[in-house]
Design a protein around this motif. Sequence first.
Motif, PDB file in Angstrom:
ATOM      1  N   ALA A 158      -2.751  -8.211  -1.908  1.00  0.00           N
ATOM      2  CA  ALA A 158      -2.860  -6.634  -1.754  1.00  0.00           C
ATOM      3  C   ALA A 158      -2.251  -5.994  -2.747  1.00  0.00           C
ATOM      4  O   ALA A 158      -2.523  -4.853  -3.622  1.00  0.00           O
TER       5      ALA A 158
ATOM      6  N   GLU B 184      -3.471  -3.752  -6.808  1.00  0.00           N
ATOM      7  CA  GLU B 184      -3.038  -2.685  -7.652  1.00  0.00           C
ATOM      8  C   GLU B 184      -2.743  -3.050  -8.818  1.00  0.00           C
ATOM      9  O   GLU B 184      -2.432  -2.389  -9.810  1.00  0.00           O
TER      10      GLU B 184
ATOM     11  N   ARG C   3       1.079  -1.128  -0.222  1.00  0.00           N
ATOM     12  CA  ARG C   3      -0.068  -0.063   0.021  1.00  0.00           C
ATOM     13  C   ARG C   3       0.920   1.388   0.053  1.00  0.00           C
ATOM     14  O   ARG C   3       0.437   2.213  -0.684  1.00  0.00           O
TER      15      ARG C   3
END
Length: 295
Positions: A145, A149, A114
């Motif tokens: 995660a 993206e 992140r």
Amino acid sequence: QRGTWPDQRVVAATLESLPEAAHEAGIGAPAVTVVGAAAGLADELGWFARGPLAGRSVAVMRARPQASELAARLRALGAAVVQAPVIRIAELPGPAPTPGAHDLICLTSPTAVRLLFERLRRAGLDARALAGATVAVVGPGTARALAVEGIAADVVAERFVAEGLIEALGDRPVRRALVARALVARDVLPDALREHGAEVEVLDLYETVAEAIDADALAAVRGADYVTFTSSSTVRFFLDAAGGSAGFAPGTRIASIGPVTSATLREHGLEPDLEASEHHIDGLLAELVDDAGRR
């Protein structure tokens, strides 16, 4: 009592005997009384699924953004969750990585993913900045995660430790590597890459700092059926908050996410009762369910 919560309790009786039955069961507010034919259908409707962790309280001490998902999954399994974060994530300032400068990029946690992409966005970059590099991650949570993206990890370490990523990389040739991680972290991965002849850049994206917890939260943790430790920092900061003494209730069981966290527990005089065989949140949840079933 406490309808729809993991510790919901139900007393069924006739109107005449209900006051005595509720008193004997210790029923108190908040509570709802259902009268009539609908009350007689409670067993048949079976709308409230108790779950494998029903009747168990589980303390979660991760940082709040990380704790929310774990707490939700525990509640779905029927647990009563005690949320008492003893750590928080503090982002560190710094530049984004230079596009094309590395042939291997290692990401060690969902938080690292992140914050790396936040740095890229602030620099006017996006996922294309990582084009051409092999992207390796520690654990399936980090891989998820990364997928958010828009990037599928090339290498995923199933063991939730740096050693697992080293094993997963094998003899893959690496010239220039970027390791994106927390400020205070073991140097196992950078050192291993350097030993294989790689030039390694370590990008410190965040640090873990103490989060104050009050006396009530501390007491709730100490009295929980399970106390989960998901990192070495949760161990250290919990003991700092507790004044150096864990003070757990006799029946409290200590659950560790993996061997590194377990080693830190032992360094502080605490023996984990259970350790996840797969060193990530999924593995920890599975271990809790198995242990509760055995007991």
